[in-house]
Motif scaffolding. Structure first.
Motif, PDB file in Angstrom:
ATOM      1  N   PRO A   1       0.848  -1.130  -0.154  1.00  0.00           N
ATOM      2  CA  PRO A   1      -0.007   0.078  -0.107  1.00  0.00           C
ATOM      3  C   PRO A   1       0.868   1.122  -0.131  1.00  0.00           C
ATOM      4  O   PRO A   1       2.024   1.409   0.433  1.00  0.00           O
ATOM      5  CB  PRO A   1      -0.786  -0.009   1.378  1.00  0.00           C
ATOM      6  N   ALA A   2       0.556   2.256  -0.643  1.00  0.00           N
ATOM      7  CA  ALA A   2       0.973   3.652  -0.655  1.00  0.00           C
ATOM      8  C   ALA A   2       1.305   4.203   0.540  1.00  0.00           C
ATOM      9  O   ALA A   2       0.233   4.048   1.631  1.00  0.00           O
ATOM     10  CB  ALA A   2       0.320   4.428  -1.570  1.00  0.00           C
ATOM     11  N   ALA A   3       2.335   4.590   1.144  1.00  0.00           N
ATOM     12  CA  ALA A   3       2.719   5.398   2.412  1.00  0.00           C
ATOM     13  C   ALA A   3       1.734   6.468   2.370  1.00  0.00           C
ATOM     14  O   ALA A   3       1.435   7.138   1.523  1.00  0.00           O
ATOM     15  CB  ALA A   3       4.148   5.428   2.503  1.00  0.00           C
ATOM     16  N   ALA A   4       1.578   6.830   3.673  1.00  0.00           N
ATOM     17  CA  ALA A   4       0.867   8.347   3.782  1.00  0.00           C
ATOM     18  C   ALA A   4       1.709   9.138   3.499  1.00  0.00           C
ATOM     19  O   ALA A   4       3.035   9.285   3.682  1.00  0.00           O
ATOM     20  CB  ALA A   4       0.271   8.331   5.237  1.00  0.00           C
ATOM     21  N   LEU A   5       1.471  10.571   2.930  1.00  0.00           N
ATOM     22  CA  LEU A   5       2.152  11.500   2.837  1.00  0.00           C
ATOM     23  C   LEU A   5       2.227  12.441   4.298  1.00  0.00           C
ATOM     24  O   LEU A   5       1.163  12.457   4.855  1.00  0.00           O
ATOM     25  CB  LEU A   5       1.421  12.418   1.869  1.00  0.00           C
ATOM     26  N   VAL A   6       3.222  12.793   4.548  1.00  0.00           N
ATOM     27  CA  VAL A   6       3.195  13.730   6.042  1.00  0.00           C
ATOM     28  C   VAL A   6       3.931  15.097   5.580  1.00  0.00           C
ATOM     29  O   VAL A   6       4.910  15.239   4.931  1.00  0.00           O
ATOM     30  CB  VAL A   6       4.129  12.941   7.008  1.00  0.00           C
ATOM     31  N   LEU A   7       3.121  16.123   6.078  1.00  0.00           N
ATOM     32  CA  LEU A   7       3.559  17.276   5.801  1.00  0.00           C
ATOM     33  C   LEU A   7       3.656  17.928   7.114  1.00  0.00           C
ATOM     34  O   LEU A   7       2.129  18.080   7.748  1.00  0.00           O
ATOM     35  CB  LEU A   7       2.388  18.073   4.938  1.00  0.00           C
ATOM     36  N   ASP A   8       4.464  18.367   7.775  1.00  0.00           N
ATOM     37  CA  ASP A   8       4.549  18.966   9.124  1.00  0.00           C
ATOM     38  C   ASP A   8       3.709  18.262  10.036  1.00  0.00           C
ATOM     39  O   ASP A   8       4.352  17.085  10.136  1.00  0.00           O
ATOM     40  CB  ASP A   8       3.584  20.555   9.031  1.00  0.00           C
ATOM     41  N   ASN A   9       2.790  18.376  10.799  1.00  0.00           N
ATOM     42  CA  ASN A   9       1.993  17.690  11.739  1.00  0.00           C
ATOM     43  C   ASN A   9       0.736  16.899  11.075  1.00  0.00           C
ATOM     44  O   ASN A   9       0.063  16.303  11.488  1.00  0.00           O
ATOM     45  CB  ASN A   9       1.707  18.087  12.987  1.00  0.00           C
ATOM     46  N   LEU A  10       0.947  17.010   9.760  1.00  0.00           N
ATOM     47  CA  LEU A  10      -0.477  16.466   9.062  1.00  0.00           C
ATOM     48  C   LEU A  10      -0.070  15.012   8.154  1.00  0.00           C
ATOM     49  O   LEU A  10       1.097  15.091   7.781  1.00  0.00           O
ATOM     50  CB  LEU A  10      -0.623  17.382   7.857  1.00  0.00           C
ATOM     51  N   GLU A  11      -0.938  14.207   8.137  1.00  0.00           N
ATOM     52  CA  GLU A  11      -0.814  12.889   7.761  1.00  0.00           C
ATOM     53  C   GLU A  11      -1.972  12.680   6.777  1.00  0.00           C
ATOM     54  O   GLU A  11      -3.019  12.678   7.136  1.00  0.00           O
ATOM     55  CB  GLU A  11      -0.534  11.922   8.693  1.00  0.00           C
ATOM     56  N   VAL A  12      -1.577  12.356   5.629  1.00  0.00           N
ATOM     57  CA  VAL A  12      -2.671  11.811   4.456  1.00  0.00           C
ATOM     58  C   VAL A  12      -2.513  10.823   3.796  1.00  0.00           C
ATOM     59  O   VAL A  12      -1.438  10.629   3.288  1.00  0.00           O
ATOM     60  CB  VAL A  12      -2.599  13.357   3.231  1.00  0.00           C
ATOM     61  N   ASP A  13      -3.680  10.042   4.058  1.00  0.00           N
ATOM     62  CA  ASP A  13      -3.594   8.467   3.564  1.00  0.00           C
ATOM     63  C   ASP A  13      -4.392   8.573   2.284  1.00  0.00           C
ATOM     64  O   ASP A  13      -5.430   8.611   2.310  1.00  0.00           O
ATOM     65  CB  ASP A  13      -3.886   7.597   4.477  1.00  0.00           C
ATOM     66  N   LEU A  14      -3.691   8.659   1.093  1.00  0.00           N
ATOM     67  CA  LEU A  14      -4.686   8.938  -0.210  1.00  0.00           C
ATOM     68  C   LEU A  14      -5.460   7.468  -0.173  1.00  0.00           C
ATOM     69  O   LEU A  14      -6.533   7.792  -1.185  1.00  0.00           O
ATOM     70  CB  LEU A  14      -3.892   9.267  -1.350  1.00  0.00           C
ATOM     71  N   ALA A  15      -5.014   6.310  -0.006  1.00  0.00           N
ATOM     72  CA  ALA A  15      -5.590   5.261  -0.417  1.00  0.00           C
ATOM     73  C   ALA A  15      -6.963   5.047   0.676  1.00  0.00           C
ATOM     74  O   ALA A  15      -7.889   4.604  -0.032  1.00  0.00           O
ATOM     75  CB  ALA A  15      -4.519   3.849  -0.046  1.00  0.00           C
ATOM     76  N   ALA A  16      -6.644   5.564   1.744  1.00  0.00           N
ATOM     77  CA  ALA A  16      -7.815   5.401   2.825  1.00  0.00           C
ATOM     78  C   ALA A  16      -8.535   6.473   2.885  1.00  0.00           C
ATOM     79  O   ALA A  16      -9.804   6.665   3.369  1.00  0.00           O
ATOM     80  CB  ALA A  16      -7.205   5.099   3.987  1.00  0.00           C
ATOM     81  N   HIS A  17      -8.133   7.449   1.952  1.00  0.00           N
ATOM     82  CA  HIS A  17      -8.677   9.072   2.187  1.00  0.00           C
ATOM     83  C   HIS A  17      -9.121   9.433   3.485  1.00  0.00           C
ATOM     84  O   HIS A  17     -10.039   9.961   3.851  1.00  0.00           O
ATOM     85  CB  HIS A  17     -10.438   8.988   1.342  1.00  0.00           C
ATOM     86  N   SER A  18      -7.962   9.260   4.423  1.00  0.00           N
ATOM     87  CA  SER A  18      -8.195   9.912   5.527  1.00  0.00           C
ATOM     88  C   SER A  18      -7.068  11.096   5.957  1.00  0.00           C
ATOM     89  O   SER A  18      -5.741  10.777   5.491  1.00  0.00           O
ATOM     90  CB  SER A  18      -7.914   8.629   6.704  1.00  0.00           C
ATOM     91  N   VAL A  19      -7.184  11.796   6.720  1.00  0.00           N
ATOM     92  CA  VAL A  19      -6.299  12.795   7.180  1.00  0.00           C
ATOM     93  C   VAL A  19      -6.158  12.887   8.788  1.00  0.00           C
ATOM     94  O   VAL A  19      -7.077  12.715   9.368  1.00  0.00           O
ATOM     95  CB  VAL A  19      -6.864  14.098   6.724  1.00  0.00           C
ATOM     96  N   LYS A  20      -5.016  12.930   9.057  1.00  0.00           N
ATOM     97  CA  LYS A  20      -4.633  13.037  10.569  1.00  0.00           C
ATOM     98  C   LYS A  20      -3.795  14.143  10.983  1.00  0.00           C
ATOM     99  O   LYS A  20      -2.980  14.561  10.059  1.00  0.00           O
ATOM    100  CB  LYS A  20      -3.947  12.026  11.136  1.00  0.00           C
ATOM    101  N   SER A  21      -4.067  14.973  11.998  1.00  0.00           N
ATOM    102  CA  SER A  21      -3.392  16.217  12.061  1.00  0.00           C
ATOM    103  C   SER A  21      -2.755  15.806  13.611  1.00  0.00           C
ATOM    104  O   SER A  21      -3.615  15.805  14.412  1.00  0.00           O
ATOM    105  CB  SER A  21      -4.234  17.167  12.234  1.00  0.00           C
ATOM    106  N   ALA A  22      -1.542  15.722  13.884  1.00  0.00           N
ATOM    107  CA  ALA A  22      -0.975  15.772  15.304  1.00  0.00           C
ATOM    108  C   ALA A  22      -1.520  14.383  15.781  1.00  0.00           C
ATOM    109  O   ALA A  22      -1.746  14.271  16.780  1.00  0.00           O
ATOM    110  CB  ALA A  22      -1.172  16.876  16.187  1.00  0.00           C
ATOM    111  N   GLY A  23      -1.661  13.097  14.821  1.00  0.00           N
ATOM    112  CA  GLY A  23      -2.384  12.000  15.313  1.00  0.00           C
ATOM    113  C   GLY A  23      -3.542  11.923  15.561  1.00  0.00           C
ATOM    114  O   GLY A  23      -3.946  10.683  15.705  1.00  0.00           O
ATOM    115  N   LYS A  24      -4.457  12.985  15.318  1.00  0.00           N
ATOM    116  CA  LYS A  24      -5.879  12.770  15.645  1.00  0.00           C
ATOM    117  C   LYS A  24      -6.480  13.022  14.085  1.00  0.00           C
ATOM    118  O   LYS A  24      -6.130  13.588  13.345  1.00  0.00           O
ATOM    119  CB  LYS A  24      -6.472  13.932  16.541  1.00  0.00           C
TER     120      LYS A  24
END
Length: 101
Positions: free
Chosen positions: A1-24
């Protein structure tokens, strides 16, 4: 699976269409997610409001459509930026559009 993109404290999982900020988990509307995804696909390039509108809304850009884009980008920033009035993730390129580096 494609890894999540991490920008600053933001994590974007394009495959799962999910976004986390500071782990939330960050609940985004489909439109907000599409804006974020479009900016990420064009990372390092300035995306004009017209490009953004036509890519996300799938309609022809008209005068006034830029306002729609601006409001949605603002809402997105409120959810993903630590300080939305001084954004570190989604930059505004004055007179041109938006950019994620």
């Amino acid at each position: 699976p494609a890894a999540a993109l991490v920008l600053d404290n933001l994590e974007v999982d394009l495959a799962a269409h999910s976004v986390k900020s500071a782990g939330k988990d960050v609940p985004l509307t489909d439109t907000e997610y599409s804006i974020l995804e479009h900016l990420l696909k064009n990372r390092g390039k300035t995306v004009t409001a017209a490009d953004m509108y036509e890519a996300v809304w799938k309609e022809k850009f008209l005068p006034g459509s830029g306002n729609t884009v601006m409001v949605h980008v603002l809402n997105l920033r409120r959810k993903i930026e630590e300080n939305p009035s001084n954004p570190r993730i989604i930059r505004t390129v004055w007179g041109k559009g938006y950019q994620i580096d």
